[in-house]
Design a protein around this motif. Structure first.
Motif, mmCIF file in Angstrom:
data_model
loop_
_atom_site.group_PDB
_atom_site.id
_atom_site.type_symbol
_atom_site.label_atom_id
_atom_site.label_comp_id
_atom_site.label_asym_id
_atom_site.label_seq_id
_atom_site.Cartn_x
_atom_site.Cartn_y
_atom_site.Cartn_z
ATOM 1 N N VAL A 1 -32.658 -14.558 12.952
ATOM 2 C CA VAL A 1 -31.887 -14.038 11.828
ATOM 3 C C VAL A 1 -31.557 -12.564 12.002
ATOM 4 C CG1 VAL A 1 -31.898 -13.706 9.328
ATOM 5 C CG2 VAL A 1 -32.961 -15.734 10.304
ATOM 6 N N SER A 2 -32.439 -11.805 12.641
ATOM 7 C CA SER A 2 -32.243 -10.357 12.787
ATOM 8 C C SER A 2 -31.268 -9.974 13.873
ATOM 9 C CB SER A 2 -33.595 -9.691 13.053
ATOM 10 O OG SER A 2 -34.198 -10.217 14.223
ATOM 11 N N GLY A 3 -30.776 -10.945 14.643
ATOM 12 C CA GLY A 3 -29.802 -10.640 15.684
ATOM 13 C C GLY A 3 -30.457 -10.153 16.966
ATOM 14 N N ILE A 4 -29.632 -9.759 17.913
ATOM 15 C CA ILE A 4 -30.153 -9.359 19.223
ATOM 16 C C ILE A 4 -29.237 -8.301 19.829
ATOM 17 C CG2 ILE A 4 -28.864 -11.127 20.504
ATOM 18 C CD1 ILE A 4 -31.365 -11.482 22.271
ATOM 19 N N GLU A 5 -29.842 -7.390 20.584
ATOM 20 C CA GLU A 5 -29.064 -6.364 21.276
ATOM 21 C C GLU A 5 -28.339 -6.979 22.478
ATOM 22 O OE1 GLU A 5 -31.536 -3.120 22.342
ATOM 23 O OE2 GLU A 5 -31.941 -2.513 20.261
ATOM 24 N N THR A 6 -27.201 -6.412 22.776
ATOM 25 C CA THR A 6 -26.377 -6.926 23.873
ATOM 26 C C THR A 6 -26.352 -5.921 25.024
ATOM 27 O OG1 THR A 6 -24.384 -5.981 22.879
ATOM 28 C CG2 THR A 6 -24.909 -8.255 22.309
ATOM 29 N N PRO A 7 -26.193 -6.407 26.255
ATOM 30 C CA PRO A 7 -26.196 -5.487 27.407
ATOM 31 C C PRO A 7 -24.815 -4.912 27.667
ATOM 32 C CG PRO A 7 -26.045 -7.752 28.162
ATOM 33 C CD PRO A 7 -26.125 -7.816 26.657
ATOM 34 N N ASN A 8 -24.806 -3.808 28.393
ATOM 35 C CA ASN A 8 -23.549 -3.274 28.908
ATOM 36 C C ASN A 8 -23.223 -3.971 30.221
ATOM 37 O OD1 ASN A 8 -22.978 -1.339 26.893
ATOM 38 N ND2 ASN A 8 -24.376 0.135 27.833
ATOM 39 N N PRO A 9 -21.960 -4.364 30.424
ATOM 40 C CA PRO A 9 -21.614 -5.045 31.681
ATOM 41 C C PRO A 9 -21.699 -4.104 32.877
ATOM 42 C CG PRO A 9 -19.643 -4.589 30.397
ATOM 43 C CD PRO A 9 -20.799 -4.222 29.532
ATOM 44 N N MET A 10 -22.108 -4.649 34.019
ATOM 45 C CA MET A 10 -22.174 -3.897 35.279
ATOM 46 C C MET A 10 -21.150 -4.505 36.224
ATOM 47 S SD MET A 10 -24.602 -1.546 35.055
ATOM 48 C CE MET A 10 -24.996 -1.235 36.773
ATOM 49 N N LEU A 11 -20.086 -3.783 36.488
ATOM 50 C CA LEU A 11 -19.006 -4.269 37.344
ATOM 51 C C LEU A 11 -19.043 -3.529 38.672
ATOM 52 C CD1 LEU A 11 -16.617 -6.246 37.359
ATOM 53 C CD2 LEU A 11 -15.158 -4.371 36.576
ATOM 54 N N PHE A 12 -19.416 -4.253 39.732
ATOM 55 C CA PHE A 12 -19.527 -3.678 41.077
ATOM 56 C C PHE A 12 -20.433 -2.447 41.082
ATOM 57 C CE2 PHE A 12 -15.219 -5.597 40.886
ATOM 58 C CZ PHE A 12 -15.458 -6.646 41.769
ATOM 59 N N GLY A 13 -21.565 -2.576 40.372
ATOM 60 C CA GLY A 13 -22.540 -1.499 40.342
ATOM 61 C C GLY A 13 -22.236 -0.380 39.375
ATOM 62 N N ILE A 14 -21.134 -0.458 38.642
ATOM 63 C CA ILE A 14 -20.747 0.585 37.687
ATOM 64 C C ILE A 14 -20.983 0.056 36.282
ATOM 65 C CG2 ILE A 14 -18.866 2.047 36.853
ATOM 66 C CD1 ILE A 14 -17.574 1.748 39.605
ATOM 67 N N GLU A 15 -21.759 0.789 35.507
ATOM 68 C CA GLU A 15 -22.034 0.380 34.132
ATOM 69 C C GLU A 15 -20.860 0.740 33.229
ATOM 70 O OE1 GLU A 15 -25.431 0.866 30.625
ATOM 71 O OE2 GLU A 15 -25.402 2.212 32.367
ATOM 72 N N LEU A 16 -20.340 -0.248 32.522
ATOM 73 C CA LEU A 16 -19.237 -0.031 31.584
ATOM 74 C C LEU A 16 -19.840 0.288 30.220
ATOM 75 C CD1 LEU A 16 -16.934 -3.020 32.640
ATOM 76 C CD2 LEU A 16 -17.069 -0.722 33.616
ATOM 77 N N ALA A 17 -20.074 1.573 29.984
ATOM 78 C CA ALA A 17 -20.793 1.987 28.785
ATOM 79 C C ALA A 17 -19.886 2.574 27.712
ATOM 80 C CB ALA A 17 -21.873 3.008 29.149
ATOM 81 N N THR A 18 -18.773 3.181 28.094
ATOM 82 C CA THR A 18 -17.901 3.835 27.120
ATOM 83 C C THR A 18 -16.842 2.860 26.605
ATOM 84 O OG1 THR A 18 -16.329 4.629 28.795
ATOM 85 C CG2 THR A 18 -18.246 6.015 28.333
ATOM 86 N N GLN A 19 -16.208 3.244 25.500
ATOM 87 C CA GLN A 19 -15.138 2.430 24.932
ATOM 88 C C GLN A 19 -13.995 2.271 25.926
ATOM 89 O OE1 GLN A 19 -15.402 0.862 22.215
ATOM 90 N NE2 GLN A 19 -16.610 1.974 20.719
ATOM 91 N N ARG A 20 -13.696 3.331 26.659
ATOM 92 C CA ARG A 20 -12.595 3.263 27.627
ATOM 93 C C ARG A 20 -12.921 2.307 28.761
ATOM 94 N NH1 ARG A 20 -10.493 8.802 30.158
ATOM 95 N NH2 ARG A 20 -9.885 9.089 27.961
ATOM 96 N N ASP A 21 -14.156 2.363 29.265
ATOM 97 C CA ASP A 21 -14.540 1.463 30.360
ATOM 98 C C ASP A 21 -14.438 -0.003 29.921
ATOM 99 O OD1 ASP A 21 -15.084 3.681 31.885
ATOM 100 O OD2 ASP A 21 -17.224 3.696 31.421
ATOM 101 N N LYS A 22 -14.940 -0.299 28.738
ATOM 102 C CA LYS A 22 -14.892 -1.675 28.248
ATOM 103 C C LYS A 22 -13.451 -2.110 27.961
ATOM 104 C CE LYS A 22 -19.538 -1.415 26.301
ATOM 105 N NZ LYS A 22 -20.383 -1.465 25.088
ATOM 106 N N TYR A 23 -12.625 -1.168 27.518
ATOM 107 C CA TYR A 23 -11.207 -1.472 27.276
ATOM 108 C C TYR A 23 -10.529 -1.937 28.566
ATOM 109 C CZ TYR A 23 -6.246 -0.574 26.326
ATOM 110 O OH TYR A 23 -4.877 -0.682 26.213
ATOM 111 N N PHE A 24 -10.793 -1.227 29.654
ATOM 112 C CA PHE A 24 -10.169 -1.584 30.932
ATOM 113 C C PHE A 24 -10.704 -2.897 31.490
ATOM 114 C CE2 PHE A 24 -8.885 2.967 31.480
ATOM 115 C CZ PHE A 24 -7.536 2.712 31.627
ATOM 116 N N PHE A 25 -11.836 -3.373 30.982
ATOM 117 C CA PHE A 25 -12.329 -4.694 31.374
ATOM 118 C C PHE A 25 -11.762 -5.792 30.480
ATOM 119 C CE2 PHE A 25 -15.688 -7.992 30.807
ATOM 120 C CZ PHE A 25 -15.577 -8.569 32.057
ATOM 121 N N ILE A 26 -11.624 -5.512 29.188
ATOM 122 C CA ILE A 26 -11.184 -6.520 28.228
ATOM 123 C C ILE A 26 -9.694 -6.804 28.354
ATOM 124 C CG2 ILE A 26 -10.873 -6.959 25.751
ATOM 125 C CD1 ILE A 26 -13.500 -5.426 25.302
#
Length: 350
Positions: free
Chosen positions: A155-180
């Motif tokens: 019920v309390s939910g769960i934390e989600t990971p940041n994607p790792m693309l070719f060893g690079i962590e997509l942590a910022t909004q811009r990085d995730k935007y370029f993946f989505i």
């Protein structure tokens, strides 16, 4: 002036963008999507990524509702399956490639799509909508169980990971935007081309008259379940991207309201057209945000005034949707078609 579309080659007849204005608009849209993160702030990128994720899900719903003619109110469940599958994969394989996770989440959601699509072989219309509604309640019930907590957080939910693309962590909004965004473009183009194939035309035949389609040799059993699988797979992919984009997910994120939102986006944009989900999603997500900004400007940031203005904002949004459906029942895509017809007949159009 565009006076007609004269095809002299089979390749031209099969082309998606048959005129230069359509080709130009496609290039400009892709260019705008590429340039946007270099000038936009995190809030704009948040909205853009959220719209892209919902577009994937609504395009998938359009495969089932708009092209196959099967109603569903349970696609929020497939959204949840994709999100929690992505989290579970990273729990077992922490450094999993996001593209592999995306493929796994899509496959798992497609399996459940076939499972919950079995009632479509017996019922349709409103009865099918009620039957698929059970998917939401069943999936959310399972997510909240204690024995599922190691994978879902309960019920309390769960934390989600940041994607790792070719060893690079997509942590910022811009990085995730370029993946989505590239994933969204690929899924939209796949849906656009799907209905130029024999399989897509069979789905359209089922929508228009399923008994006639069966007489022509189209297996309703096979094609309906495949349509459910593809539609659920799209929502599963959207759920996977949702899990990557937000730091945590809750069962309440994927309730009945999400399923209804997906249907409203599809109806507002226009069913049976690939552009319909795009227009509808932008309308349903952006208009409340614009009303929120307008409310802030009117109330000058006064908390008490905003408390009274908030219900009025929701009422205005609801009335706008109702009025839009009354005066433009075919959705925003019909406005888009009329615009290009006027452009094609210019300067003689009235």
């Amino acid at each position: 002036m565009i006076t007609g579309h004269f095809k002299t080659r089979y390749a031209a007849d099969e082309g998606i963008w048959s005129t230069w204005p359509k080709k130009l608009s496609l290039v400009l849209c892709l260019l705008a999507l590429f340039v946007l993160p270099f000038f936009a702030n995190n809030y704009v990128l948040l909205l853009a990524s959220q719209i892209a994720i919902f577009i994937i899900a609504v395009v998938g719903l359009n495969v089932l509702v708009g092209y196959t003619g099967l109603m569903s109110l349970g696609h929020g469940a497939f959204f949840a399956i994709g999100a929690y599958t992505a989290v579970a994969v990273h729990g077992v394989w922490p450094n999993a490639m996001p593209l592999i996770t995306l493929a796994i989440a899509t496959t798992v959601a497609a399996f459940f799509g076939v499972l919950f699509g079995l009632p479509s072989l017996r019922v349709k219309g409103l009865y099918l909508a009620v039957a698929t509604l059970s998917a939401n309640f069943i999936v959310l019930f399972l997510i909240k169980r204690e024995w599922m907590a190691p994978w879902t957080g309960g019920v309390s939910g769960i934390e989600t990971p940041n994607p790792m693309l070719f060893g690079i962590e997509l942590a910022t909004q811009r990085d995730k935007y370029f993946f989505i965004i590239p994933v969204m473009v690929i899924f939209v183009l796949f849906a656009q081309n799907l209905f130029r194939t024999r399989f897509g035309r069979a789905l359209i035949a089922i929508r228009d008259k399923d008994y006639s389609a069966e007489i022509m040799g189209i297996s309703l059993f096979s094609y309906k379940l495949k349509s459910f699988a593809i539609s659920a797979a799209y929502c599963g992919a959207a759920g996977c991207l949702w899990a990557y984009f937000f730091p945590a997910i809750l069962p309440e994120d994927f309730g009945l309201s999400m399923s209804i939102t997906l249907v409203v986006c599809l109806v507002a944009g226009g069913m049976g057209r690939t552009l319909g989900p795009i227009f509808g999603t932008m309308l349903i997500i952006l208009v409340p945000e614009l009303l929120k900004v307008l409310a802030t400007l009117i109330t000058q940031g006064d908390a008490n005034a905003q408390r009274y203005f908030s219900p009025l904002r929701d009422i205005v949004f609801g009335l706008m949707i109702i009025g839009f459906l009354i005066f433009e029942p075919m959705g925003l895509v019909s406005v888009w078609d009329r615009f290009w017809r006027v452009v094609g007949r210019w300067p003689f159009a009235k």
